[in-house]
Enzyme design. Structure first.
Site, PDB file in Angstrom:
ATOM      1  CB  THR A  93      -0.791  -0.372   1.441  1.00 41.93           C
ATOM      2  OG1 THR A  93      -1.480  -0.757   0.950  1.00 41.93           O
ATOM      3  CG2 THR A  93      -2.053   1.198   1.123  1.00 41.93           C
ATOM      4  CG  PHE A 122      -8.709  -4.607  -1.409  1.00 45.29           C
ATOM      5  CD1 PHE A 122      -8.941  -3.372  -1.225  1.00 45.29           C
ATOM      6  CD2 PHE A 122      -7.833  -4.313  -2.687  1.00 45.29           C
ATOM      7  CE1 PHE A 122      -8.586  -2.213  -2.164  1.00 45.29           C
ATOM      8  CE2 PHE A 122      -8.033  -3.736  -4.012  1.00 45.29           C
ATOM      9  CZ  PHE A 122      -8.200  -2.603  -3.721  1.00 45.29           C
ATOM     10  CG  LEU A 123      -4.244 -10.032   1.929  1.00 42.60           C
ATOM     11  CD1 LEU A 123      -4.269  -9.700   4.103  1.00 42.60           C
ATOM     12  CD2 LEU A 123      -3.474 -10.937   1.904  1.00 42.60           C
ATOM     13  N   GLY A 223     -16.356  -1.202  19.486  1.00 42.98           N
ATOM     14  CA  GLY A 223     -15.566  -2.307  19.847  1.00 42.98           C
ATOM     15  C   GLY A 223     -14.751  -1.072  20.877  1.00 42.98           C
ATOM     16  CB  CYS A 230      -4.045  -1.625   7.023  1.00 39.32           C
ATOM     17  SG  CYS A 230      -2.906  -3.235   6.901  1.00 39.32           S
ATOM     18  NE  ARG A 297       2.311  -5.625  11.606  1.00 43.58           N
ATOM     19  CZ  ARG A 297       2.860  -5.582  10.381  1.00 43.58           C
ATOM     20  NH1 ARG A 297       3.779  -4.884   9.546  1.00 43.58           N
ATOM     21  NH2 ARG A 297       1.856  -6.576   9.420  1.00 43.58           N
TER      22      ARG A 297
HETATM   23  N1  LIG Z   1      -1.760  -6.881   6.769  1.00 49.06           N
HETATM   24  C1  LIG Z   1      -2.013  -6.863   6.008  1.00 49.06           C
HETATM   25  O1  LIG Z   1      -3.261  -7.260   6.055  1.00 49.06           O
HETATM   26  C2  LIG Z   1      -2.246  -6.016   5.153  1.00 49.06           C
HETATM   27  C3  LIG Z   1      -3.633  -6.057   4.014  1.00 49.06           C
HETATM   28  C4  LIG Z   1      -3.375  -4.904   3.136  1.00 49.06           C
HETATM   29  C5  LIG Z   1      -1.914  -4.633   2.349  1.00 49.06           C
HETATM   30  N2  LIG Z   1      -0.980  -4.876   3.048  1.00 49.06           N
HETATM   31  C6  LIG Z   1       0.088  -3.939   2.781  1.00 49.06           C
HETATM   32  O2  LIG Z   1       1.036  -4.829   2.377  1.00 49.06           O
HETATM   33  C7  LIG Z   1       2.543  -4.195   2.514  1.00 49.06           C
HETATM   34  C8  LIG Z   1       2.941  -5.686   3.279  1.00 49.06           C
HETATM   35  O3  LIG Z   1       2.315  -5.591   4.915  1.00 49.06           O
HETATM   36  P1  LIG Z   1       2.374  -6.799   5.526  1.00 49.06           P
HETATM   37  O4  LIG Z   1       1.807  -6.520   6.961  1.00 49.06           O
HETATM   38  O5  LIG Z   1       2.861  -8.268   5.064  1.00 49.06           O
HETATM   39  O6  LIG Z   1       4.040  -6.159   6.343  1.00 49.06           O
HETATM   40  P2  LIG Z   1       5.300  -7.545   6.950  1.00 49.06           P
HETATM   41  O7  LIG Z   1       5.844  -6.360   7.571  1.00 49.06           O
HETATM   42  O8  LIG Z   1       4.517  -8.848   8.034  1.00 49.06           O
HETATM   43  O9  LIG Z   1       5.848  -8.354   6.044  1.00 49.06           O
HETATM   44  C9  LIG Z   1       6.833  -7.423   4.973  1.00 49.06           C
HETATM   45  C10 LIG Z   1       8.022  -8.133   4.930  1.00 49.06           C
HETATM   46  O10 LIG Z   1       9.097  -7.415   3.513  1.00 49.06           O
HETATM   47  C11 LIG Z   1      10.031  -7.808   3.738  1.00 49.06           C
HETATM   48  N3  LIG Z   1      11.009  -6.995   3.356  1.00 49.06           N
HETATM   49  C12 LIG Z   1      11.763  -5.642   4.185  1.00 49.06           C
HETATM   50  N4  LIG Z   1      12.360  -5.746   3.059  1.00 49.06           N
HETATM   51  C13 LIG Z   1      12.604  -6.057   1.948  1.00 49.06           C
HETATM   52  C14 LIG Z   1      13.012  -6.348   0.650  1.00 49.06           C
HETATM   53  N5  LIG Z   1      13.805  -4.959   0.197  1.00 49.06           N
HETATM   54  N6  LIG Z   1      13.294  -7.437   0.125  1.00 49.06           N
HETATM   55  C15 LIG Z   1      12.192  -8.063   0.189  1.00 49.06           C
HETATM   56  N7  LIG Z   1      11.504  -8.675   1.353  1.00 49.06           N
HETATM   57  C16 LIG Z   1      11.731  -7.329   2.006  1.00 49.06           C
HETATM   58  C17 LIG Z   1      10.227  -8.081   5.406  1.00 49.06           C
HETATM   59  O11 LIG Z   1      11.054  -8.179   6.066  1.00 49.06           O
HETATM   60  C18 LIG Z   1       8.689  -8.901   5.822  1.00 49.06           C
HETATM   61  O12 LIG Z   1       8.841 -10.248   6.064  1.00 49.06           O
HETATM   62  C19 LIG Z   1       2.202  -3.346   3.275  1.00 49.06           C
HETATM   63  O13 LIG Z   1       2.422  -1.918   2.358  1.00 49.06           O
HETATM   64  C20 LIG Z   1       0.853  -3.215   3.494  1.00 49.06           C
HETATM   65  O14 LIG Z   1       0.173  -1.981   3.879  1.00 49.06           O
HETATM   66  C21 LIG Z   1      -1.003  -5.201   3.644  1.00 49.06           C
END
Ligand SMILES: NC(=O)c1ccc[n+]([C@@H]2O[C@H](COP(=O)([O-])OP(=O)(O)OC[C@H]3O[C@@H](n4cnc5c(N)ncnc54)[C@H](O)[C@@H]3O)[C@@H](O)[C@H]2O)c1
Length: 424
Positions: A93, A122-123, A223, A230, A297
Site C-alpha cells: 500500500t 485488500f485481504l 469496540g 493497515c 501493530r
Molecule cells: N497485513 C495486511 O493485512 C495487509 C493487507 C493489505 C495490504 N497490506 C500492505 O502490504 C504491505 C506489506 O504488509 P505486511 O503486513 O505483510 O508487512 P510485514 O511487515 O508483515 O511483511 C513485510 C515483509 O517484507 C520483508 N522485506 C522488507 N524489505 C524487503 C526487501 N527489500 N526485499 C524483500 N523483502 C523485504 C520484511 O522482512 C517482511 O517480512 C504493506 O504495504 C501493507 O500496507 C497489508
C-alpha cells in the site's frame, strides 16, 4: 515461484515448511504448493526468469505519519539491470503518486523495458487466504494497456470483477477503501458512546442500520477502536497526502481522534465500577489487534495496558497466539484465561477470541476478586453474564448498576488521577 525476504530466520522457517507468523490456512497453502515454491534471501535469484515481480514489502508510517517507502525503493534498486521483459506489480500500500515516481526511477536506471502495475491488496489478517482467493474485486492500474492486461490475466482463475484504472486511481482505491472502513468503525463507536448516554443498545442499532441495503452490515461493530498494520497508517497516509497536496481532510482527523479516545474508554468504565485503579488487578483478555492473528501493530491492547499501568493497576494478560512480552513491560503474561483472571478485580475482553465466549463461567467468577467483566467487543450476552453472577459493562449497551464498588471509594471520580505525562 520464488519468494524473497531479507530476514534470514523467516526464510529458514519457510524453507522448513513452517510459517513465521500466525495466519489460518497459510501453512496448508504452502504445503500444497511446496513443489512450485522456493524461498531465498537473494534478490537476483528470486527475479531470474520472472515475468512478474510483486513488491509486497512493508510500508510503515514515518514519525511524520507519511509512508516510509524505503523498503519499496530498496526492493526496486535491487532489481538486476537486464533487458528481460518483466512487469513490476505493486502490492504494497503506497501513497498516490508512488507509481509515477517508480516509473521515473526505473527509466532513470535504464529499465524502461520493465512494466509497472498497481495491484493493491485488500485481504484482512485472520481471513487472508480466503480474501486473497475470493476477493470482492481485483484492481489493476497500469501505464501500458498490455501490462494491465497481463496482470488481469494472472487472475484468470479468480471469480471477481476487475477494475481497470490508471495507476493513481488504483493507488487511491486502496487508501480510500481503508479510510472508509475506519470511518465506519469510528462512526459506530461514536453511536455506541451516545447509546450509553441515552439508554439505547448499539448492537440493535447497528443491526437495524445495517439491514438498509444502502448501508450494509459490515464494519458496524463497536469496540475498543481499530488497530493493526493497515487502517491507522493508511488513514494517516491519506490525510497527509491530501494535506501535502493542499487539501485539509477534516473528516479523517475526527476518525483518527475518535479511535484514539475509544481505545481509552475502557479505563473510564473500570474507574466507574472500581474507583481508583491504583492497586487494582485488571486482566486483559486478548492482545492481538483482532482475533485470528498474532499481529500487535497498533493494537488497542497496547494503549489500554499502558494507561492501566499509568493509573497504578496491576495488569495481567492473556492471548492465545500474540506475544507482547517485548512490547509491554510491567504486564504479567499467563497461559490460560483462568490463570489470568485469578485474583482480578476486572476481566476485560480486548480481542474477540472465540475462547472468550465462555468467559462468564462459575470457575471465572470464583477465581476473580471482583466479578466484573468489561466486554470491549460486545462478544458476550449481557443477560447471560449477569445471570452467571457478574457485573457486565459492554460498549454502547446498558451497563450494570454500580454494585461492585468497594465501600471505601467513590464512583465516577470527576477528576481522575492524571497519568504521568510520559504515558500519553
Ligand atoms: N497485513 C495486511 O493485512 C495487509 C493487507 C493489505 C495490504 N497490506 C500492505 O502490504 C504491505 C506489506 O504488509 P505486511 O503486513 O505483510 O508487512 P510485514 O511487515 O508483515 O511483511 C513485510 C515483509 O517484507 C520483508 N522485506 C522488507 N524489505 C524487503 C526487501 N527489500 N526485499 C524483500 N523483502 C523485504 C520484511 O522482512 C517482511 O517480512 C504493506 O504495504 C501493507 O500496507 C497489508
Amino acid at each position: 515461484m520464488a519468494v524473497r525476504d531479507i530476514v534470514p530466520e523467516k526464510v529458514a522457517t519457510l524453507r522448513a515448511g513452517k510459517v513465521p507468523f500466525y495466519e489460518p490456512g497459510v501453512d496448508e497453502l504452502i504445503d500444497r504448493n511446496s513443489e512450485r515454491l522456493g524461498f531465498t534471501l537473494d534478490a537476483a535469484e528470486a527475479v531470474a526468469g520472472a515475468e512478474f515481480v510483486f513488491i509486497c514489502v512493508d510500508t510503515p508510517p514515518t514519525y511524520s505519519g507519511d509512508a516510509d517507502l524505503s523498503r519499496v525503493w530498496t526492493a526496486i534498486e535491487e532489481l538486476p539491470v537486464s533487458r528481460e521483459r518483466l512487469i513490476l506489480v505493486m502490492k504494497s500500500t503506497v501513497p498516490v503518486g508512488t507509481g509515477e515516481k517508480v516509473r521515473a526511477a526505473l527509466d532513470a536506471r535504464g529499465l524502461d523495458s520493465v512494466g509497472y502495475a498497481s495491484n493493491p491488496e485488500f485481504l484482512a489478517e485472520g481471513t487472508a487466504v480466503r480474501d486473497f482467493l475470493e476477493p470482492d474485486r481485483i484492481v489493476v492500474g497500469a501505464f501500458e494497456e498490455a501490462d494491465a492486461e497481463a496482470v488481469e490475466q494472472l487472475h484468470a482463475g479468480v471469480d471477481a470483477p476487475v477494475v481497470r484504472t490508471d495507476v493513481a486511481s488504483a493507488e487511491m482505491i486502496k487508501l480510500a477503501s481503508n479510510a472508509y472502513l475506519g470511518t465506519r468503525i469510528s462512526f459506530i463507536n461514536e453511536i455506541a458512546n451516545v447509546c450509553e448516554l441515552v439508554g439505547a443498545d448499539v448492537n440493535d442499532v447497528a443491526r437495524g442500520m445495517g439491514l438498509d441495503a444502502r448501508i450494509g452490515r459490515s464494519y458496524l461493530r463497536p469496540g475498543v477502536g481499530f488497530g493493526g498494520s493497515c487502517f491507522p497508517k493508511d488513514i494517516s497516509f491519506l490525510k497527509l497526502l491530501a494535506g501535502n497536496s493542499g487539501y485539509h481532510f477534516q473528516l479523517l482527523n475526527s476518525v483518527i481522534e475518535v479511535n484514539e479516545l475509544q481505545k481509552r474508554r475502557v479505563v473510564g468504565k473500570l474507574q466507574k465500577h472500581l474507583g481508583t485503579l491504583r492497586g487494582k488487578t485488571v486482566a486483559l483478555l486478548g492482545l492481538a489487534f483482532k482475533a485470528n492473528t498474532d499481529d500487535l501493530r497498533e493494537a488497542p491492547s497496547i494503549v489500554l495496558a499502558s494507561r492501566l499501568l499509568a493509573e497504578g493497576a496491576d495488569v495481567r494478560a492473556w492471548d492465545p497466539v500474540a506475544d507482547a512480552s517485548q512490547v509491554l513491560k510491567g504486564v504479567s503474561f499467563h497461559d490460560t484465561v483462568l490463570e489470568t483472571v485469578t485474583g482480578a478485580d476486572a476481566a476485560v475482553v480486548v480481542t474477540e477470541w472465540d475462547q472468550l465466549r465462555s468467559l462468564a463461567s462459575t470457575d471465572t467468577r470464583e477465581a476473580m476478586r471482583t466479578p466484573l467483566i468489561i466486554d470491549g467487543r460486545n462478544l458476550l450476552d449481557p443477560d447471560e453474564v449477569r445471570a452467571a453472577g457478574f457485573t457486565y459493562e459492554g460498549i454502547g449497551r446498558a451497563s450494570s448498576p454500580l454494585d461492585v464498588l468497594p465501600e471505601t471509594e467513590e464512583p465516577d471520580q470527576p477528576f481522575p488521577e492524571r497519568a504521568p505525562a510520559t504515558e500519553d
